[in-house]
Design a protein around this motif. Structure first.
Motif, mmCIF file in Angstrom:
data_model
loop_
_atom_site.group_PDB
_atom_site.id
_atom_site.type_symbol
_atom_site.label_atom_id
_atom_site.label_comp_id
_atom_site.label_asym_id
_atom_site.label_seq_id
_atom_site.Cartn_x
_atom_site.Cartn_y
_atom_site.Cartn_z
ATOM 1 N N GLY A 1 -88.481 55.125 -51.752
ATOM 2 C CA GLY A 1 -87.481 56.155 -51.516
ATOM 3 C C GLY A 1 -88.063 57.529 -51.288
ATOM 4 O O GLY A 1 -89.264 57.710 -51.127
ATOM 5 N N MET A 2 -87.159 58.501 -51.289
ATOM 6 C CA MET A 2 -87.555 59.844 -50.858
ATOM 7 C C MET A 2 -88.561 60.486 -51.792
ATOM 8 O O MET A 2 -89.416 61.251 -51.355
ATOM 9 C CB MET A 2 -86.333 60.722 -50.650
ATOM 10 N N ARG B 1 -91.989 59.446 -50.794
ATOM 11 C CA ARG B 1 -92.439 59.894 -49.466
ATOM 12 C C ARG B 1 -92.642 61.397 -49.378
ATOM 13 O O ARG B 1 -93.081 61.918 -48.346
ATOM 14 C CB ARG B 1 -91.406 59.482 -48.404
ATOM 15 N N TYR C 1 -92.118 73.828 -45.808
ATOM 16 C CA TYR C 1 -92.172 73.744 -47.268
ATOM 17 C C TYR C 1 -92.273 72.274 -47.696
ATOM 18 O O TYR C 1 -93.142 71.897 -48.474
ATOM 19 C CB TYR C 1 -90.917 74.402 -47.835
ATOM 20 N N ARG D 1 -88.129 60.936 -42.416
ATOM 21 C CA ARG D 1 -86.744 60.631 -42.739
ATOM 22 C C ARG D 1 -86.134 61.889 -43.368
ATOM 23 O O ARG D 1 -86.836 62.881 -43.575
ATOM 24 C CB ARG D 1 -86.728 59.427 -43.666
ATOM 25 N N PRO D 2 -84.849 61.867 -43.660
ATOM 26 C CA PRO D 2 -84.227 63.123 -44.116
ATOM 27 C C PRO D 2 -84.803 63.582 -45.446
ATOM 28 O O PRO D 2 -85.179 62.776 -46.295
ATOM 29 C CB PRO D 2 -82.758 62.750 -44.319
ATOM 30 N N LEU D 3 -84.871 64.860 -45.589
ATOM 31 C CA LEU D 3 -85.198 65.477 -46.870
ATOM 32 C C LEU D 3 -83.895 65.913 -47.480
ATOM 33 O O LEU D 3 -82.949 66.260 -46.771
ATOM 34 C CB LEU D 3 -86.083 66.687 -46.623
ATOM 35 N N ASP D 4 -83.817 65.903 -48.797
ATOM 36 C CA ASP D 4 -82.574 66.382 -49.397
ATOM 37 C C ASP D 4 -82.737 67.778 -49.988
ATOM 38 O O ASP D 4 -81.822 68.281 -50.616
ATOM 39 C CB ASP D 4 -82.036 65.389 -50.435
ATOM 40 N N LYS D 5 -83.882 68.395 -49.766
ATOM 41 C CA LYS D 5 -84.092 69.756 -50.267
ATOM 42 C C LYS D 5 -83.693 70.743 -49.182
ATOM 43 O O LYS D 5 -84.258 70.727 -48.087
ATOM 44 C CB LYS D 5 -85.552 69.955 -50.654
ATOM 45 N N LEU D 6 -82.729 71.601 -49.503
ATOM 46 C CA LEU D 6 -82.144 72.486 -48.501
ATOM 47 C C LEU D 6 -83.178 73.394 -47.847
ATOM 48 O O LEU D 6 -83.052 73.742 -46.678
ATOM 49 C CB LEU D 6 -81.027 73.346 -49.126
ATOM 50 N N GLU D 7 -84.206 73.777 -48.609
ATOM 51 C CA GLU D 7 -85.171 74.757 -48.141
ATOM 52 C C GLU D 7 -86.348 74.117 -47.402
ATOM 53 O O GLU D 7 -87.347 74.793 -47.126
ATOM 54 C CB GLU D 7 -85.664 75.583 -49.334
ATOM 55 N N SER D 8 -86.247 72.842 -47.062
ATOM 56 C CA SER D 8 -87.409 72.096 -46.551
ATOM 57 C C SER D 8 -88.089 72.734 -45.348
ATOM 58 O O SER D 8 -89.306 72.724 -45.252
ATOM 59 C CB SER D 8 -86.994 70.672 -46.179
ATOM 60 N N ASP D 9 -87.316 73.289 -44.418
ATOM 61 C CA ASP D 9 -88.002 73.799 -43.225
ATOM 62 C C ASP D 9 -88.222 75.309 -43.267
ATOM 63 O O ASP D 9 -88.590 75.911 -42.262
ATOM 64 C CB ASP D 9 -87.317 73.329 -41.930
ATOM 65 N N ASP E 1 -78.913 58.486 -43.500
ATOM 66 C CA ASP E 1 -79.402 59.358 -42.438
ATOM 67 C C ASP E 1 -78.291 59.570 -41.393
ATOM 68 O O ASP E 1 -77.212 58.986 -41.472
ATOM 69 C CB ASP E 1 -80.647 58.732 -41.802
ATOM 70 N N PHE F 1 -81.874 55.968 -46.417
ATOM 71 C CA PHE F 1 -83.214 56.544 -46.622
ATOM 72 C C PHE F 1 -83.616 56.585 -48.091
ATOM 73 O O PHE F 1 -84.742 56.955 -48.421
ATOM 74 C CB PHE F 1 -83.367 57.908 -45.946
ATOM 75 N N ASP F 2 -82.735 56.200 -48.958
ATOM 76 C CA ASP F 2 -83.057 56.107 -50.385
ATOM 77 C C ASP F 2 -81.935 55.306 -51.024
ATOM 78 O O ASP F 2 -80.776 55.411 -50.594
ATOM 79 C CB ASP F 2 -83.129 57.497 -51.015
ATOM 80 N N LEU G 1 -82.786 80.345 -52.183
ATOM 81 C CA LEU G 1 -83.388 80.189 -50.858
ATOM 82 C C LEU G 1 -82.360 79.805 -49.801
ATOM 83 O O LEU G 1 -82.490 80.163 -48.639
ATOM 84 C CB LEU G 1 -84.502 79.135 -50.907
ATOM 85 N N MET H 1 -77.496 79.635 -45.578
ATOM 86 C CA MET H 1 -77.195 78.383 -44.887
ATOM 87 C C MET H 1 -75.681 78.159 -44.841
ATOM 88 O O MET H 1 -74.916 78.767 -45.588
ATOM 89 C CB MET H 1 -77.905 77.213 -45.575
ATOM 90 N N LEU I 1 -80.792 69.807 -42.149
ATOM 91 C CA LEU I 1 -81.086 68.467 -42.658
ATOM 92 C C LEU I 1 -80.264 67.491 -41.828
ATOM 93 O O LEU I 1 -79.126 67.767 -41.475
ATOM 94 C CB LEU I 1 -80.678 68.334 -44.134
ATOM 95 N N SER I 2 -80.836 66.336 -41.557
ATOM 96 C CA SER I 2 -80.127 65.384 -40.698
ATOM 97 C C SER I 2 -79.199 64.447 -41.472
ATOM 98 O O SER I 2 -78.408 63.723 -40.879
ATOM 99 C CB SER I 2 -81.135 64.543 -39.911
ATOM 100 N N LEU I 3 -79.274 64.467 -42.795
ATOM 101 C CA LEU I 3 -78.545 63.454 -43.581
ATOM 102 C C LEU I 3 -77.022 63.572 -43.452
ATOM 103 O O LEU I 3 -76.476 64.650 -43.260
ATOM 104 C CB LEU I 3 -78.963 63.530 -45.053
#
Lengths: 406, 406
Positions: free
Chosen positions: A231-232, A235, A298, A305-313, B42, B48-49, B310, B314, B374-376
């Motif tokens: 899972g996420m 990864r 970040y 695959r999708p990240l669930d952290k809002l600040e990822s990019d 996704d 994805f998890d 952060l 959004m 996020l694409s989710l």
């Protein structure tokens, strides 16, 4: 990098440290009224909140003390360090000896000591302050904290642990990383016989558990046997964190291996060399660099695959300065041009996007495109730490490059 | 809004619910193998998890049950609700009766029950499921949870509380808001004599503590006497949360005041009318709307000072659908065109940016410019809840508008 280029860089980095970064914190963060440091500073230095966050208090004590010890024994720097040290001495410790997460301006505790990194950063601050001030209490408290961190590190959150470990016994990389930095800060305070095995232990955990040689990645979260959780979580890549860790790892083993690479290598697990550690930086940056807008993400997912952290990019200051230091050190260690090229690429993007020529210091939080998303210069998680520490590390490496080029 | 326009909107919202939203969750989220629902999906519905988050499990049980009860008694919806209800019945509860925060796919607990909202959403799910299934255990467990939430609500995190309350006794608005929604879900399950005072209590807390009539704002965090904490906590605005709360407040008092506004008003504190509550929506949207890129910010600072979150600028799906419902309800209550204008403005931006015509359902997390960050489609915090609930609420309000226009 030629000797002349290293000299030019060194001058630029030192000027940034002494003319832009340090003055900002000296001017705006010292709380002459209540002691300690104001952490929450807007773009122009205006205070927007007076709560005091213990990570930031400890780090700023460390920073002023370190400037005093390694740059110049200016009385003002020692005074500024004392302002923080006296404050956390009076107010920082909870009844059981662990450090609170935050206090109000006057020192009343606001958030319980749930987070071992408050202790780690206060430990670093007091270790360095004890050294430069000669105050016995500070060195003693730093030593007590060191022992306490060793006791707590296998279960760092203690009663505050929300994860049910027996069902998914994950380990995070953060404690190993912090221990590598502390091993440098505590040099001379803790016997070598105690420090060296800890560096070797951290190196082993990072290289054999978090680094995946087949998949070419440094994973944030692994199981105790080095396998990755499904899972996420399994990864998750945090390029800044991986690069900071690799930097501190190489830095720590270099320092212990004072007589050169072959001596340093004995702190690495069997089959590892410094150059091989550097390679992981390339895997990391290749996955972490944003080819469209530049800068380093970040968070990334290993399989995209999708990240669930809002600040990822978002693009964060500490990610970039740690990455810059890492590639510069890798270039010094290996002499290879690809590390120098990445150092230059990251340095240019960082200088071009994070610096605030109008009000000084640097932005901390940019959106993916590189525009400021938050205006703050200091806050709960950004203080007088990553930028000055990286500038000092880099200046030091430029100095070594100059010598080696002679 | 003319009767014809209300009819057109209603058809559009119902089509969105039945042709776009519900089918996505029916197709991708049902875990036939282990029971319960897959939460992490996704863009195209790929898993994805497989971890299961209890907020989302409870909400999806509620949603399928509510569709069955209020739209049509389709056996498939009842079966889908049962899939979740049986799963949380078997695996959701910890030893002390509180609900875990998350489980793995097979139901092994992963995160401790530190969060009372797991209990609130499972309560809502089981209350609605008990009603439609006639299964006594579900109604009984829902009732037990209701009592337990009442016992816990003054100290919702219990032993997990990190804040040191005696030094800064802040209250957050979330429990009052959730209680208003639960009062609707529990209608008929809990005696009116118990429900009505709770609605009045929530209304009083929101309107006298969180709403600041002088400064024209609804504040997230206040002291028990309604004064605001100094600093960023006290200045924090969450426009989506404020609008959702005002919507649920007006909705709850409208339902209790079945014979009209004068009866509804008796659930409000002295001097308050429904129309006056609506005005606070205007203050909120005027501060929360992004004039440059459109859409509603996640967080704002009342004095436009820095935010330390952060994700502040959004654009989140739930903020927009709750805002849409709020302005539509305010328009129905007051008949005033400014509320209709805001409803249309928000609806257009929301439809234009969050919907994913290619793979169905909606994006959850856009950057400030309105592009997906996020694409989710489903994750730890996004599931089958805000969008279908808002579409159903709005369809219902359009129906009332049609009747009133006759």
């Amino acid at each position: 990098m030629t000797k002349a280029e290293a000299l030019t860089f060194q001058a630029e980095f030192e000027a940034e440290l002494h003319e832009n970064i340090v003055p900002f914190w000296e001017k705006f963060s010292l709380d002459a009224e209540y002691g300690g440091y104001i952490n929450c500073l807007d773009r122009d230095g205006t205070i927007f909140d007076t709560d005091k966050f213990m990570w930031m208090q400890g780090r700023e004590i460390w920073c002023f003390s370190h400037l005093y010890r390694t740059i110049a024994p200016r009385p003002g720097w020692l005074e500024s360090a004392r302002l923080g040290a006296d404050f956390i001495r009076k107010f920082g410790r909870s009844e059981n000896g662990d450090y609170y997460f935050s206090l109000d301006r006057a020192g009343k505790p606001l958030v319980q000591p749930y987070n071992i990194f408050s202790d780690c950063f206060c430990a670093a601050g007091l270790a360095e302050y004890g050294r430069v001030s000669g105050e016995a209490w500070a060195a003693e408290e730093a030593l007590r904290l060191w022992r306490r961190i060793q006791d707590r590190k296998s279960n760092p959150k203690g009663m505050w642990t929300k994860q049910i470990g027996e069902n998914r016994p994950q380990r995070a990389m953060a404690i190993s990383m912090t221990q590598l930095w502390l091993s440098e800060v505590y040099e001379g305070l803790v016997p070598e016989a105690e420090l060296e095995p800890l560096v070797a232990e951290s190196a082993r955990d990072i290289l054999t558990l978090h680094m995946d040689l087949e998949r070419h990645a440094v994973f944030e979260r692994v199981f105790a046997d080095g396998s990755q959780p499904q899972g996420m979580d399994g990864r998750l890549l945090s390029p800044g964190h991986a690069l900071e860790t690799l930097f501190l790892l190489l830095n720590a083993v270099s320092r212990l291996g004072v007589r050169g690479e072959s001596e340093a290598t004995r702190f690495l697990p069997e089959g590892w060399t410094m150059a091989r550690v550097c390679e992981a930086m390339l895997w990391t940056i290749e996955r972490g660099w944003d080819e469209e807008h530049g800068g380093i993400y970040y968070y990334r997912d290993y399989e995209n695959r999708p990240l669930d952290k809002l600040e990822s990019d978002m693009k964060l200051w500490w990610v970039h300065v740690e990455a810059m230091s890492a590639f510069l050190l890798a270039h010094r260690i290996t002499g290879k041009p690809e590390y120098e090229a990445w150092f230059r690429r990251i340095k240019d993007w960082t200088w071009g996007h994070f610096r605030d020529p109008e009000y000084g210091e640097w932005y901390g939080y940019l959106d993916r495109r590189g525009e400021p998303a938050l205006s703050l210069k200091g806050g709960k998680w950004k203080g007088m730490f990553h930028i000055p520490r990286a500038l000092m590390y880099c200046a030091d490496i430029f100095g070594q490059l100059e010598k080696e080029k002679i």
